[in-house]
Scaffold this motif. Structure first.
Motif, PDB file in Angstrom:
ATOM      1  N   CYS A 109       0.844  -1.212   0.000  1.00 22.93           N
ATOM      2  CA  CYS A 109       0.000   0.000   0.000  1.00 22.93           C
ATOM      3  C   CYS A 109       0.871   1.252   0.000  1.00 22.93           C
ATOM      4  N   LEU A 168      -6.043   3.713   0.144  1.00 21.23           N
ATOM      5  CA  LEU A 168      -4.938   2.889   0.646  1.00 21.23           C
ATOM      6  C   LEU A 168      -4.206   3.502   1.836  1.00 21.23           C
ATOM      7  N   PRO A 170      -6.630   0.764   5.007  1.00 24.81           N
ATOM      8  CA  PRO A 170      -6.970   0.553   3.596  1.00 24.81           C
ATOM      9  C   PRO A 170      -8.367  -0.048   3.405  1.00 24.81           C
TER      10      PRO A 170
END
Length: 139
Positions: free
Chosen positions: A17, A45, A49
């Motif tokens: 992420c 994200l 997330p």
């Protein structure tokens, strides 16, 4: 799933992420449509997330990027062609100055080599501008 595996999964997930967020920030400025979707993806994200919404955003980005890939190639090719024309015109103007004529010829040779990335075009632009400035200073 064991606690150790789950912890490794979470760490890898966070790393991925973070990478996507940083990569999307690096490419910001390409186009308004892509920029807006990249901003949306970063929002999904960052922090906690939301992978369901991120997947929808990624799908939109995939489609937009496929279209933009063709546009970028076309733009690069047209830009190099424009620079070649400019160098040929400059060559005609400075035909009596052997140094400038040689420099423009060298740049034309470089422009006929494949340009592998967008940033390579900037180098050619910079060289063209400096050659034009040199020619103007000699007149």
């Amino acid at each position: 799933m064991e606690a150790k595996q789950l912890q490794a999964y979470k760490q890898n997930n966070a790393l991925l992420c973070q990478f996507i967020v940083r990569l999307s920030a690096f490419y910001e400025g390409h186009s308004d449509k892509i920029d807006n979707e990249l901003k949306t993806l970063r929002g999904y994200l960052s922090g906690t997330p939301n992978f369901s919404l991120a997947a929808v955003s990624i799908e939109k980005l995939n489609k937009a990027l496929q279209h933009e890939q063709v546009t970028v190639r076309k733009y690069g090719s047209e830009t190099v062609s424009s620079l070649e024309d400019a160098m040929k015109q400059l060559q005609k103007i400075v035909f009596e100055d052997n140094e400038l004529k040689s420099l423009t010829t060298n740049e034309l040779i470089k422009l006929n080599q494949p340009v592998t990335d967008v940033f390579g075009i900037y180098k050619h632009y910079s060289k063209a501008i400096s050659l034009y400035r040199l020619a103007l200073n000699k007149k």
